[in-house]
Design a protein around this motif. Structure first.
Motif, mmCIF file in Angstrom:
data_model
loop_
_atom_site.group_PDB
_atom_site.id
_atom_site.type_symbol
_atom_site.label_atom_id
_atom_site.label_comp_id
_atom_site.label_asym_id
_atom_site.label_seq_id
_atom_site.Cartn_x
_atom_site.Cartn_y
_atom_site.Cartn_z
ATOM 1 N N ALA A 217 -1.529 -4.315 -1.438
ATOM 2 C CA ALA A 217 -0.081 -3.734 -1.064
ATOM 3 C C ALA A 217 0.062 -2.535 -1.750
ATOM 4 O O ALA A 217 0.564 -1.450 -1.162
ATOM 5 N N VAL A 218 -0.190 -2.620 -3.257
ATOM 6 C CA VAL A 218 0.147 -1.315 -3.937
ATOM 7 C C VAL A 218 -0.720 -0.092 -3.313
ATOM 8 O O VAL A 218 -0.083 0.848 -3.259
ATOM 9 N N ALA A 219 -1.890 -0.329 -3.025
ATOM 10 C CA ALA A 219 -2.675 0.723 -2.511
ATOM 11 C C ALA A 219 -2.245 1.306 -1.230
ATOM 12 O O ALA A 219 -2.210 2.397 -0.703
ATOM 13 N N LEU A 220 -2.146 0.214 -0.246
ATOM 14 C CA LEU A 220 -1.643 0.697 1.156
ATOM 15 C C LEU A 220 -0.182 1.359 1.186
ATOM 16 O O LEU A 220 -0.138 2.188 1.932
ATOM 17 N N LYS A 221 0.823 0.773 0.400
ATOM 18 C CA LYS A 221 2.150 1.515 0.224
ATOM 19 C C LYS A 221 1.843 2.751 -0.134
ATOM 20 O O LYS A 221 3.067 3.592 -0.054
ATOM 21 N N THR A 222 1.103 2.923 -1.261
ATOM 22 C CA THR A 222 0.916 4.438 -1.846
ATOM 23 C C THR A 222 0.354 5.197 -0.967
ATOM 24 O O THR A 222 0.988 6.519 -0.845
ATOM 25 N N HIS A 223 -0.563 5.005 -0.223
ATOM 26 C CA HIS A 223 -1.184 5.787 0.724
ATOM 27 C C HIS A 223 -0.424 6.032 2.221
ATOM 28 O O HIS A 223 -0.197 7.024 2.982
ATOM 29 N N ARG A 224 0.253 4.878 2.486
ATOM 30 C CA ARG A 224 0.748 4.703 3.981
ATOM 31 C C ARG A 224 2.048 4.031 3.753
ATOM 32 O O ARG A 224 2.210 2.675 3.941
ATOM 33 N N PRO A 225 2.975 4.560 3.360
ATOM 34 C CA PRO A 225 4.308 3.878 2.975
ATOM 35 C C PRO A 225 4.963 3.381 4.248
ATOM 36 O O PRO A 225 5.879 2.407 3.875
ATOM 37 N N ASP A 226 4.527 3.652 5.448
ATOM 38 C CA ASP A 226 5.331 3.287 6.528
ATOM 39 C C ASP A 226 4.714 2.129 7.222
ATOM 40 O O ASP A 226 5.057 1.411 8.197
ATOM 41 N N PHE B 264 4.164 -11.781 -8.187
ATOM 42 C CA PHE B 264 5.504 -12.132 -7.419
ATOM 43 C C PHE B 264 6.239 -10.803 -7.427
ATOM 44 O O PHE B 264 6.978 -10.292 -6.416
ATOM 45 N N GLU B 265 6.311 -10.044 -8.537
ATOM 46 C CA GLU B 265 7.092 -8.898 -8.875
ATOM 47 C C GLU B 265 6.593 -7.672 -7.931
ATOM 48 O O GLU B 265 7.406 -7.164 -7.141
ATOM 49 N N ILE B 266 5.288 -7.604 -7.515
ATOM 50 C CA ILE B 266 4.521 -6.567 -6.833
ATOM 51 C C ILE B 266 4.906 -7.077 -5.380
ATOM 52 O O ILE B 266 5.297 -6.156 -4.575
ATOM 53 N N ILE B 267 4.751 -8.370 -4.872
ATOM 54 C CA ILE B 267 4.729 -8.791 -3.550
ATOM 55 C C ILE B 267 6.309 -8.420 -3.120
ATOM 56 O O ILE B 267 6.533 -7.788 -2.072
#
Length: 199
Positions: free
Chosen positions: A89-98, A144-147
């Motif tokens: 999720a960190v990687a995906l949201k970094t590159h693809r926030p949408d 949990f915090e990252i999720i």
């Protein structure tokens, strides 16, 4: 030694990862420092759960870097201990926030669903499940915090849908997938998540 010292001893280029693993580690290290939860890897003195260790999450982050190159609207990710979905999720949201990220639990062990509902990552009472690869009843505080920050939704699927997904993948795609991995497809079959071009 701290995580930085240990990381400095790893030759990522020789391992065939180039700068990808280094970048993944640094992103997760930054994520952890923001929450004050970065853990040192202390050999023989401290027991660290895999999903509480930034070094382990970095591998999942690298996986997310690869997924980020796909043109999907929604990504469904199995959830057990939380490491896979957190790093990805960190990687995906970094590159693809949408992008919309949906975590999928077995209904027998809805660890992070319960944590999100209560606002606290507490151990839950679990039931037996065919998806034993994600049957983790004690959530990681770091994950949990990252999720909570990066995962848009968490859903659960019942046992019959999980086994149906395993059978369908074998019959139609000739893929033998363990139930823990098939929960994402089970969520589609159950109508819990729209297809949305997800993988």
């Amino acid at each position: 030694p701290g995580t930085g010292e240990l990381l400095g001893k790893v030759d990522f280029d020789r391992l065939g990862f180039g700068g990808l693993a280094q970048t993944a580690f640094e992103a997760l290290q930054h994520e952890s420092l923001q929450r004050g939860t970065l853990l040192d890897l202390v050999t023989g003195q401290q027991r660290i759960e895999g999903c509480e260790c930034c070094g382990d999450l970095a591998g999942f982050h690298a996986f997310g870097e690869c997924l980020a190159q796909d043109h999907v609207v929604t990504d469904r990710i199995p959830v057990g201990g939380g490491g896979l979905i957190s790093g990805t999720a960190v990687a995906l949201k970094t590159h693809r926030p949408d992008i919309r990220i949906v975590g999928v639990h077995s209904a027998a062990v809805p660890t992070y669903v319960a944590a999100r509902a209560s606002g606290s990552p507490e151990e839950i009472v679990s039931a037996p499940t065919v998806a034993d690869g994600i049957a983790v009843s004690r959530p990681s505080r770091l994950c949990f915090e990252i999720i909570e920050r990066h995962v848009d939704d968490l859903v659960t699927v019942e046992e019959d849908r999980i086994t149906e997904a395993v059978a369908m993948l074998l019959e139609r795609r000739k893929l033998l997938v363990e139930p823990a991995g098939a929960v994402a497809v089970a969520a589609l079959l159950d109508g819990k998540v729209d297809h949305g071009g997800g993988s």
